[in-house]
Write a protein that holds these residues in place. Structure first.
Motif, mmCIF file in Angstrom:
data_model
loop_
_atom_site.group_PDB
_atom_site.id
_atom_site.type_symbol
_atom_site.label_atom_id
_atom_site.label_comp_id
_atom_site.label_asym_id
_atom_site.label_seq_id
_atom_site.Cartn_x
_atom_site.Cartn_y
_atom_site.Cartn_z
ATOM 1 N N ARG A 177 -10.011 -24.001 1.446
ATOM 2 C CA ARG A 177 -9.439 -23.234 0.332
ATOM 3 C C ARG A 177 -8.701 -22.008 0.844
ATOM 4 O O ARG A 177 -7.646 -21.646 0.331
ATOM 5 N N LYS A 178 -9.254 -21.365 1.855
ATOM 6 C CA LYS A 178 -8.588 -20.192 2.413
ATOM 7 C C LYS A 178 -7.267 -20.592 3.070
ATOM 8 O O LYS A 178 -6.249 -19.905 2.914
ATOM 9 N N ALA A 179 -7.282 -21.706 3.811
ATOM 10 C CA ALA A 179 -6.063 -22.179 4.449
ATOM 11 C C ALA A 179 -5.000 -22.518 3.402
ATOM 12 O O ALA A 179 -3.816 -22.188 3.558
ATOM 13 N N ALA A 180 -5.405 -23.170 2.318
ATOM 14 C CA ALA A 180 -4.461 -23.529 1.256
ATOM 15 C C ALA A 180 -3.875 -22.287 0.611
ATOM 16 O O ALA A 180 -2.679 -22.247 0.267
ATOM 17 N N HIS A 181 -4.690 -21.250 0.438
ATOM 18 C CA HIS A 181 -4.216 -19.991 -0.149
ATOM 19 C C HIS A 181 -3.161 -19.354 0.740
ATOM 20 O O HIS A 181 -2.092 -18.933 0.252
ATOM 21 N N ILE A 182 -3.409 -19.295 2.027
ATOM 22 C CA ILE A 182 -2.454 -18.685 2.952
ATOM 23 C C ILE A 182 -1.179 -19.520 3.030
ATOM 24 O O ILE A 182 -0.064 -18.983 3.047
ATOM 25 N N GLU A 183 -1.315 -20.841 3.057
ATOM 26 C CA GLU A 183 -0.138 -21.710 3.093
ATOM 27 C C GLU A 183 0.738 -21.492 1.863
ATOM 28 O O GLU A 183 1.973 -21.497 1.956
ATOM 29 N N CYS A 184 0.124 -21.309 0.713
ATOM 30 C CA CYS A 184 0.879 -21.071 -0.516
ATOM 31 C C CYS A 184 1.660 -19.761 -0.430
ATOM 32 O O CYS A 184 2.844 -19.704 -0.769
ATOM 33 N N LEU A 185 1.010 -18.704 0.047
ATOM 34 C CA LEU A 185 1.685 -17.420 0.202
ATOM 35 C C LEU A 185 2.884 -17.541 1.132
ATOM 36 O O LEU A 185 3.983 -17.067 0.822
ATOM 37 N N LEU A 186 2.692 -18.158 2.266
ATOM 38 C CA LEU A 186 3.756 -18.271 3.256
ATOM 39 C C LEU A 186 4.897 -19.150 2.746
ATOM 40 O O LEU A 186 6.076 -18.876 3.016
ATOM 41 N N ALA A 187 4.550 -20.202 2.006
ATOM 42 C CA ALA A 187 5.582 -21.102 1.496
ATOM 43 C C ALA A 187 6.480 -20.413 0.476
ATOM 44 O O ALA A 187 7.691 -20.680 0.412
ATOM 45 N N TRP A 188 5.915 -19.509 -0.341
ATOM 46 C CA TRP A 188 6.691 -18.865 -1.397
ATOM 47 C C TRP A 188 7.429 -17.618 -0.915
ATOM 48 O O TRP A 188 8.250 -17.069 -1.655
ATOM 49 N N ARG A 189 7.180 -17.171 0.313
ATOM 50 C CA ARG A 189 7.850 -15.960 0.804
ATOM 51 C C ARG A 189 9.369 -16.005 0.665
ATOM 52 O O ARG A 189 9.986 -15.057 0.175
ATOM 53 N N PRO A 190 10.049 -17.063 1.125
ATOM 54 C CA PRO A 190 11.515 -17.049 1.107
ATOM 55 C C PRO A 190 12.146 -17.493 -0.206
ATOM 56 O O PRO A 190 13.376 -17.476 -0.324
ATOM 57 N N VAL A 191 11.352 -17.876 -1.199
ATOM 58 C CA VAL A 191 11.910 -18.557 -2.369
ATOM 59 C C VAL A 191 12.831 -17.653 -3.177
ATOM 60 O O VAL A 191 13.939 -18.057 -3.557
ATOM 61 N N ALA A 192 12.431 -16.418 -3.458
ATOM 62 C CA ALA A 192 13.259 -15.535 -4.292
ATOM 63 C C ALA A 192 14.617 -15.294 -3.641
ATOM 64 O O ALA A 192 15.658 -15.375 -4.303
ATOM 65 N N GLY A 193 14.625 -14.986 -2.345
ATOM 66 C CA GLY A 193 15.888 -14.764 -1.654
ATOM 67 C C GLY A 193 16.741 -16.019 -1.610
ATOM 68 O O GLY A 193 17.971 -15.963 -1.754
ATOM 69 N N ARG A 194 16.103 -17.174 -1.430
ATOM 70 C CA ARG A 194 16.831 -18.442 -1.384
ATOM 71 C C ARG A 194 17.481 -18.736 -2.727
ATOM 72 O O ARG A 194 18.627 -19.188 -2.794
ATOM 73 N N VAL A 195 16.754 -18.472 -3.813
ATOM 74 C CA VAL A 195 17.289 -18.724 -5.150
ATOM 75 C C VAL A 195 18.526 -17.872 -5.407
ATOM 76 O O VAL A 195 19.577 -18.379 -5.835
ATOM 77 N N LEU A 196 18.433 -16.557 -5.149
ATOM 78 C CA LEU A 196 19.580 -15.690 -5.415
ATOM 79 C C LEU A 196 20.752 -16.053 -4.516
ATOM 80 O O LEU A 196 21.909 -16.033 -4.951
ATOM 81 N N ASN A 197 20.484 -16.382 -3.282
ATOM 82 C CA ASN A 197 21.560 -16.776 -2.372
ATOM 83 C C ASN A 197 22.284 -18.018 -2.895
ATOM 84 O O ASN A 197 23.517 -18.095 -2.854
ATOM 85 N N GLU A 198 21.537 -18.987 -3.409
ATOM 86 C CA GLU A 198 22.147 -20.201 -3.954
ATOM 87 C C GLU A 198 22.976 -19.889 -5.207
ATOM 88 O O GLU A 198 24.064 -20.436 -5.390
ATOM 89 N N LEU A 199 22.458 -19.014 -6.070
ATOM 90 C CA LEU A 199 23.198 -18.665 -7.289
ATOM 91 C C LEU A 199 24.528 -18.014 -6.957
ATOM 92 O O LEU A 199 25.535 -18.235 -7.646
ATOM 93 N N ILE A 200 24.552 -17.197 -5.900
ATOM 94 C CA ILE A 200 25.781 -16.497 -5.517
ATOM 95 C C ILE A 200 26.732 -17.416 -4.778
ATOM 96 O O ILE A 200 27.934 -17.473 -5.071
#
Length: 219
Positions: free
Chosen positions: A1-24
Motif C-alpha cells: 500500500r505504501k509503494a502504491a501511494h508513492i507510485e501514485c504521487l510520482l505518476a501525477w507529478r508531471p500531469v498538470a504541466g503536461r496538460v497545459l503544454n498540450e493545450l498551448i
C-alpha cells in the motif's frame, strides 16, 4: 500500500504541466486561450478563435493528445466586435490517468518500496523548500504576486506541505513553471491551477495564474 501511494504521487507529478503544454501547443494561429482550470484532473478551457474552422482544428488536435481524454465542446458562440467575427468557445476534458497504462510491478516488494522511497527525500528545512519555488518562478520569467504556505497535512505514509501561489506572465512561462515543479528533486504535485487573461478585451494579453500544490515528505 505504501509503494502504491508513492507510485501514485510520482505518476501525477508531471500531469498538470503536461496538460497545459498540450493545450498551448495545439493552438492554431489566431486562436487564444482566455481561461484554463485544472482541478484534480478535470480540465475546463475557454478561448477565442478567429473562425469556426480554426476551432474545429483545435478540437481535432486536442482529440489526439496523449495527455487528455473525454474532450467535449461545451459552447461555441460567434461574436462581432468592430466588424470582425470571432468564436468564443468552451471545452471540457479529463487528464489521462498516468497509471492507466503503467506496466505491472515486478520483483521483490521490499526492494520496490526501497527504490521508490529514494524519490521522496527525508524531511528537510521547509523554508528552503519554499524558497526553491520562488526561485523557479523567477527562472521561468514570471512575476510572483502571492506565496502562501499552509499548515502541514499529516497522512498515513507521507505528510503534505501545501502552498498557494499566484504568478503573472505569458502562458508559455506558466507552462514552463509547472513543468519545472515536476522536475524538482522534491516531489511537488499540482492539485489545482487556473489562469485567466488579464485583459478581457485582448485575448493575447498576459495571464494571471493561481496554483495549489503540495510537497510530500516521508513520515
Amino acid at each position: 500500500r505504501k509503494a502504491a501511494h508513492i507510485e501514485c504521487l510520482l505518476a501525477w507529478r508531471p500531469v498538470a504541466g503536461r496538460v497545459l503544454n498540450e493545450l498551448i501547443s495545439a493552438l492554431p494561429e489566431r486562436a487564444w486561450l482566455t481561461e484554463v482550470t485544472y482541478d484534480a484532473g478535470e480540465v475546463r478551457i475557454k478561448g477565442i478563435a478567429s473562425s469556426n474552422n480554426l476551432l474545429a482544428d483545435y478540437i481535432a488536435r486536442l482529440g489526439e493528445s496523449p495527455a487528455l481524454t473525454g474532450l467535449t465542446l461545451g459552447a461555441s458562440t460567434m461574436k462581432t466586435v468592430r466588424g470582425r467575427e470571432s468564436w468564443e468557445f468552451a471545452l471540457e476534458a479529463l487528464a489521462r490517468d498516468p497509471q492507466s497504462e503503467a506496466a505491472p510491478a515486478v520483483g521483490d516488494p521490499a526492494d520496490r518500496l526501497a527504490e521508490l522511497e529514494k524519490a521522496l527525500p527525508a524531511r528537510q528545512d521547509s523554508a528552503e523548500m519554499l524558497r526553491e519555488l520562488q526561485r523557479l518562478a523567477l527562472d521561468s520569467g514570471l512575476q510572483m504576486t502571492r506565496f502562501e504556505p499552509g499548515a502541514e497535512v499529516p497522512g498515513e505514509f507521507t505528510d503534505g506541505l501545501p502552498v498557494a501561489i499566484e504568478v503573472q506572465g505569458d502562458r508559455n512561462e506558466i507552462a514552463r513553471y509547472l513543468r519545472g515543479l515536476a522536475g524538482l528533486s522534491r516531489p511537488w504535485v499540482v492539485d489545482r491551477f487556473s489562469l485567466k487573461a488579464l485583459s478581457a478585451e485582448d485575448p493575447r494579453s498576459q495571464v494571471r495564474a493561481s496554483i495549489k500544490a503540495a510537497a510530500y515528505l516521508l513520515k
